[in-house]
Design a protein around this motif. Structure first.
Motif, PDB file in Angstrom:
ATOM      1  N   ASP A  61     -37.867  78.870  20.966  1.00 60.32           N
ATOM      2  CA  ASP A  61     -38.218  79.245  19.590  1.00 60.32           C
ATOM      3  C   ASP A  61     -39.704  79.581  19.482  1.00 60.32           C
ATOM      4  O   ASP A  61     -40.085  80.541  18.813  1.00 60.32           O
ATOM      5  CB  ASP A  61     -37.858  78.102  18.643  1.00 60.32           C
ATOM      6  CG  ASP A  61     -38.243  78.381  17.205  1.00 60.32           C
ATOM      7  OD1 ASP A  61     -38.210  79.556  16.795  1.00 60.32           O
ATOM      8  OD2 ASP A  61     -38.562  77.417  16.485  1.00 60.32           O
ATOM      9  N   ILE A  99     -38.233  85.068  15.766  1.00 66.42           N
ATOM     10  CA  ILE A  99     -37.219  84.136  15.282  1.00 66.42           C
ATOM     11  C   ILE A  99     -37.919  82.887  14.767  1.00 66.42           C
ATOM     12  O   ILE A  99     -38.910  82.439  15.338  1.00 66.42           O
ATOM     13  CB  ILE A  99     -36.196  83.812  16.393  1.00 66.42           C
ATOM     14  CG1 ILE A  99     -35.013  83.032  15.842  1.00 66.42           C
ATOM     15  CG2 ILE A  99     -36.817  83.085  17.536  1.00 66.42           C
ATOM     16  CD1 ILE A  99     -33.843  82.973  16.791  1.00 66.42           C
ATOM     17  N   SER A 106     -34.461  90.189  19.244  1.00 68.14           N
ATOM     18  CA  SER A 106     -35.195  88.918  19.333  1.00 68.14           C
ATOM     19  C   SER A 106     -34.233  87.742  19.432  1.00 68.14           C
ATOM     20  O   SER A 106     -34.493  86.774  20.144  1.00 68.14           O
ATOM     21  CB  SER A 106     -36.136  88.743  18.135  1.00 68.14           C
ATOM     22  OG  SER A 106     -35.429  88.669  16.926  1.00 68.14           O
ATOM     23  N   LEU A 107     -33.093  87.836  18.762  1.00 69.16           N
ATOM     24  CA  LEU A 107     -32.080  86.788  18.858  1.00 69.16           C
ATOM     25  C   LEU A 107     -31.472  86.752  20.258  1.00 69.16           C
ATOM     26  O   LEU A 107     -31.295  85.672  20.838  1.00 69.16           O
ATOM     27  CB  LEU A 107     -30.994  87.008  17.810  1.00 69.16           C
ATOM     28  CG  LEU A 107     -29.938  85.938  17.692  1.00 69.16           C
ATOM     29  CD1 LEU A 107     -30.557  84.601  17.310  1.00 69.16           C
ATOM     30  CD2 LEU A 107     -28.909  86.335  16.663  1.00 69.16           C
ATOM     31  N   PHE A 159     -33.972  85.268  22.551  1.00 72.20           N
ATOM     32  CA  PHE A 159     -34.010  83.817  22.345  1.00 72.20           C
ATOM     33  C   PHE A 159     -32.874  83.127  23.091  1.00 72.20           C
ATOM     34  O   PHE A 159     -33.081  82.129  23.778  1.00 72.20           O
ATOM     35  CB  PHE A 159     -33.937  83.475  20.854  1.00 72.20           C
ATOM     36  CG  PHE A 159     -33.701  82.016  20.595  1.00 72.20           C
ATOM     37  CD1 PHE A 159     -34.760  81.122  20.644  1.00 72.20           C
ATOM     38  CD2 PHE A 159     -32.433  81.530  20.320  1.00 72.20           C
ATOM     39  CE1 PHE A 159     -34.555  79.773  20.430  1.00 72.20           C
ATOM     40  CE2 PHE A 159     -32.214  80.193  20.102  1.00 72.20           C
ATOM     41  CZ  PHE A 159     -33.277  79.304  20.154  1.00 72.20           C
ATOM     42  N   TYR A 210     -34.362  85.670  11.653  1.00 75.70           N
ATOM     43  CA  TYR A 210     -34.795  86.423  12.832  1.00 75.70           C
ATOM     44  C   TYR A 210     -35.010  87.867  12.426  1.00 75.70           C
ATOM     45  O   TYR A 210     -34.381  88.368  11.509  1.00 75.70           O
ATOM     46  CB  TYR A 210     -33.781  86.311  13.978  1.00 75.70           C
ATOM     47  CG  TYR A 210     -32.359  86.594  13.598  1.00 75.70           C
ATOM     48  CD1 TYR A 210     -31.844  87.873  13.703  1.00 75.70           C
ATOM     49  CD2 TYR A 210     -31.532  85.587  13.139  1.00 75.70           C
ATOM     50  CE1 TYR A 210     -30.547  88.152  13.351  1.00 75.70           C
ATOM     51  CE2 TYR A 210     -30.222  85.846  12.786  1.00 75.70           C
ATOM     52  CZ  TYR A 210     -29.733  87.126  12.900  1.00 75.70           C
ATOM     53  OH  TYR A 210     -28.434  87.396  12.548  1.00 75.70           O
ATOM     54  N   GLN A 211     -35.950  88.517  13.125  1.00 75.79           N
ATOM     55  CA  GLN A 211     -36.331  89.880  12.756  1.00 75.79           C
ATOM     56  C   GLN A 211     -35.338  90.927  13.233  1.00 75.79           C
ATOM     57  O   GLN A 211     -35.130  91.927  12.571  1.00 75.79           O
ATOM     58  CB  GLN A 211     -37.718  90.196  13.297  1.00 75.79           C
ATOM     59  CG  GLN A 211     -38.810  89.412  12.623  1.00 75.79           C
ATOM     60  CD  GLN A 211     -40.171  89.698  13.214  1.00 75.79           C
ATOM     61  OE1 GLN A 211     -40.296  90.396  14.204  1.00 75.79           O
ATOM     62  NE2 GLN A 211     -41.201  89.134  12.602  1.00 75.79           N
TER      63      GLN A 211
END
Length: 132
Positions: A96, A102, A40-41, A44, A35-36
């Motif tokens: 996703d 991610i 973003s996580l 998600f 993941y970036q």
């Protein structure tokens, strides 16, 4: 008094979120999910829960309809596992695909969904054991 209680609930809620978030981070590191950024996580996880909540209600209806006339323990368990894992995977995969920061391989998605299902079954068995 009210503000102290309100603040305590806020701290407890924040602590639970942090523990859960870092458990997910550890689980994803174990499964080599890339993941970036943490945002973003976090996005998600939030999206997975929203989609999963909606699909969970739908899967419950499908499970009830599919197992209402089936006797025994093995067939309803297998049907429930298939339906529950399928809907969980749809939520996981959809989140996703929507979140660009991610990248979760398909095999990791399947492993995660099966792991979540086994955890759910274990907690249900524990709750049934307490009720008896």
């Amino acid at each position: 008094m009210w503000q102290q209680s309100h603040y305590l609930w806020y701290l407890l809620f924040q602590l639970l979120l942090e523990v859960f978030f870092f458990e997910v981070v550890g689980f994803f590191k174990l499964l080599r999910v890339s993941y970036q950024s943490f945002s973003s996580l976090l996005l998600f996880i939030f999206l997975y829960f929203i989609i999963g909540l909606i699909l969970d209600f739908i899967s419950i209806v499908f499970i009830k309809l599919a197992t209402q006339n089936i006797t025994g323990k093995t067939k309803p368990f297998i049907i429930r596992m298939i339906i529950d894992c399928l809907f969980s995977w749809i939520a996981f995969h959809t989140a996703d695909e929507i979140i660009g920061g991610i990248d979760i391989p398909l095999i990791t998605e399947i492993i995660a969904v099966l792991f979540f299902y086994l955890v759910e079954i274990a907690f249900e068995a524990k709750e049934k054991g307490k009720g008896e």
